[in-house]
Design a protein around this motif. Structure first.
Motif, PDB file in Angstrom:
ATOM      1  N   ASP A  57      24.388  82.645  64.330  1.00 40.28           N
ATOM      2  CA  ASP A  57      24.101  83.634  65.361  1.00 40.28           C
ATOM      3  C   ASP A  57      25.432  84.291  65.678  1.00 40.28           C
ATOM      4  O   ASP A  57      26.247  83.744  66.411  1.00 40.28           O
ATOM      5  N   TYR A  58      25.649  85.466  65.107  1.00 36.36           N
ATOM      6  CA  TYR A  58      26.972  86.103  65.197  1.00 36.36           C
ATOM      7  C   TYR A  58      27.200  86.769  66.552  1.00 36.36           C
ATOM      8  O   TYR A  58      28.112  87.576  66.703  1.00 36.36           O
ATOM      9  N   ASN A  98      26.701  86.921  74.761  1.00 36.15           N
ATOM     10  CA  ASN A  98      25.384  87.012  74.135  1.00 36.15           C
ATOM     11  C   ASN A  98      24.443  87.854  74.998  1.00 36.15           C
ATOM     12  O   ASN A  98      23.784  88.776  74.512  1.00 36.15           O
ATOM     13  N   HIS A  99      24.391  87.535  76.285  1.00 32.20           N
ATOM     14  CA  HIS A  99      23.461  88.241  77.171  1.00 32.20           C
ATOM     15  C   HIS A  99      23.864  89.709  77.362  1.00 32.20           C
ATOM     16  O   HIS A  99      23.010  90.559  77.592  1.00 32.20           O
ATOM     17  N   ILE A 124      18.003  82.847  62.084  1.00 29.89           N
ATOM     18  CA  ILE A 124      16.616  82.669  61.648  1.00 29.89           C
ATOM     19  C   ILE A 124      16.573  82.459  60.134  1.00 29.89           C
ATOM     20  O   ILE A 124      15.882  81.569  59.631  1.00 29.89           O
ATOM     21  N   ASP A 125      17.312  83.273  59.416  1.00 29.36           N
ATOM     22  CA  ASP A 125      17.333  83.156  57.946  1.00 29.36           C
ATOM     23  C   ASP A 125      18.332  82.129  57.433  1.00 29.36           C
ATOM     24  O   ASP A 125      18.267  81.725  56.284  1.00 29.36           O
ATOM     25  N   ARG A 126      19.286  81.742  58.279  1.00 34.56           N
ATOM     26  CA  ARG A 126      20.262  80.679  57.959  1.00 34.56           C
ATOM     27  C   ARG A 126      20.761  80.733  56.513  1.00 34.56           C
ATOM     28  O   ARG A 126      20.709  79.750  55.807  1.00 34.56           O
ATOM     29  N   ILE A 177      16.416  88.261  69.424  1.00 31.16           N
ATOM     30  CA  ILE A 177      16.492  87.780  68.040  1.00 31.16           C
ATOM     31  C   ILE A 177      17.815  88.189  67.381  1.00 31.16           C
ATOM     32  O   ILE A 177      18.244  89.329  67.497  1.00 31.16           O
ATOM     33  N   VAL A 178      18.433  87.232  66.726  1.00 27.67           N
ATOM     34  CA  VAL A 178      19.564  87.524  65.840  1.00 27.67           C
ATOM     35  C   VAL A 178      19.214  86.894  64.502  1.00 27.67           C
ATOM     36  O   VAL A 178      18.887  85.716  64.425  1.00 27.67           O
TER      37      VAL A 178
END
Length: 417
Positions: A67-68, A109-110, A415-417, A410-411
């Motif tokens: 999660d960049y 992040n937020h 998710i795709d790791r 969503i980042v």
């Protein structure tokens, strides 16, 4: 008579509101969504497999790239899993530094979330405001690690180095005169802690500005209220964590329920929603801004008064200081072995979950006693949230789908790791 059929449409992967390479196959009845099928795998980077072929320390920078937007939070879970298996103590000062940077990361992040979510829904100014504050916090990342994004600052046994005594300063240029540069550097005269304290004093006013722009804005409320409602029972069944779960009214936060590092010594509250809609999740994250700010303030106060080591003195895990490495043969051997062969972790398995800005981020690690993990499994919070996309958007319009993607924060890297 002609047969009426639903229309199938691709949303993404190049859509600006898809927040990464998300492809959604939508089954539409007019403009109403009857089914949303997320297709993932377009960004697959094989982090879990790569980690099996890298030494434990070499995989730390890979964590930043999951999660960049929450770089140091990812590193935190990874190094804590290694520490759990090695059974090593982390110096207290390092724990406070980690907690402080976890919360700085939560704000980072937020900020990106509210900027992008606002932009998706049509609030252009929000993006510019959020990036103004991100710039200051990115400078904190840079001051401490040398990198603005992929820090690789946390290490097994502590952190890479102590907080710097000076802050980088702006130089004069064609655009900024000496007088303007002097004003820009006013809060950069002291140490990193002074700069962070100055930020925590200013930040509540900025959050008030965001709320003035959005919270009672009628367009914002029309787009978010009663959209993507998830009941507390469904949220738990779907594996929601973080603001997505708390927005549905479930008071669950690993920092309080399963405290790690020094969170049990800090004073903060857990915001929860009532209706479980997009608007509640927005309000939860806005309150998290304020709570993270409170935690950072407490860490700054403690760190000022308590100097000390920031990484373990076990040289099988952490390198010796450069000075002793150049004066002592034993230290030189430790240094050489650590950076060529890496550390050996005893056989076993461990799972560590932390309260990542997006939810529970977990690292499950198996070791067979070698210098590389035998197996690494990453529990990414966004994956479970994306899986609920179909349920959250059924019966809503296409425009509401954009609001739901925004509220899920969503980042795609994780998710795709």
């Amino acid at each position: 008579m002609a047969e009426i059929r639903n229309y199938t449409m691709n949303f993404g992967p190049q859509h600006p509101a898809a927040h990464g390479v998300l492809r959604l196959v939508l089954e539409l009845d007019g403009e109403v969504i009857r089914r949303a099928d997320p297709h993932i795998g377009l960004l697959h980077r094989g982090t879990e497999k790569l980690a099996e072929n890298k030494t434990y320390i070499q995989s730390v920078p890979y964590m930043d790239r999951l999660d960049y937007v929450s770089m140091m939070a990812n590193e935190h879970a990874y190094v804590m899993a290694i520490e759990k298996m090695l059974n090593i103590e982390v110096p207290e000062r390092a724990q406070y530094i980690r907690v402080m940077f976890d919360e700085i990361t939560r704000i980072l992040n937020h900020l990106l979330w509210i900027g992008a979510h606002g932009l998706d829904v049509g609030a252009m100014t929000m993006f510019l405001y959020a990036f103004r504050e991100r710039e200051d916090l990115m400078d904190c990342y840079e001051a401490v690690s040398g990198a603005r994004l992929h820090a690789a600052y946390y290490r097994p046994g502590g952190v890479y180095r102590d907080l710097p005594e000076t802050m980088p300063q702006y130089g004069s240029s064609k655009i900024h005169s000496d007088k303007q540069t002097k004003i820009r550097n006013e809060n950069r005269q002291g140490s990193l802690l002074d700069f962070i304290e100055d930020f925590t004093n200013r930040f509540p006013t900025y959050v008030d500005e965001y709320e003035t722009l959005l919270t009672d804005n009628r367009i914002w409320k029309q787009r978010l209220v009663d959209v993507g409602i998830v009941s507390p029972e469904r949220a738990k069944a779907l594996g929601f964590t973080g603001p997505m779960l708390r927005g549905s009214g479930v008071e669950w936060d690993l920092r309080k329920k399963q405290p790690y590092e020094v969170y049990d010594r800090l004073d903060f509250d857990i915001p929860v929603g009532v209706n479980g809609d997009c608007y509640d999740r927005y309000l939860v994250r806005m309150e998290e801004f304020r709570q993270s700010n409170r935690i950072i303030k407490q860490c700054v106060d403690w760190l000022r008064q308590n100097p000390g080591p920031v990484i373990t003195d076990n040289h099988k895990v952490a390198p010796p200081s450069r000075v002793s490495m150049k004066q002592n043969m034993e230290e030189l051997i430790h240094h050489f072995k650590l950076f060529t062969e890496g550390m050996h972790v005893p056989p076993g398995e461990a799972y560590v979950g932390i309260e990542h800005p997006k939810g529970e981020f977990g690292i499950y690690m198996i070791s067979d006693g070698a210098n590389k993990p035998y197996r690494l499994k990453i529990r990414a919070p966004g994956f479970a949230h994306l899986a609920a996309m179909d349920e959250m958007t059924r019966g809503h319009m296409i425009a509401d789908l954009v609001a739901v993607i925004g509220t899920q924060d969503i980042v795609f890297g994780e998710i795709d790791r």
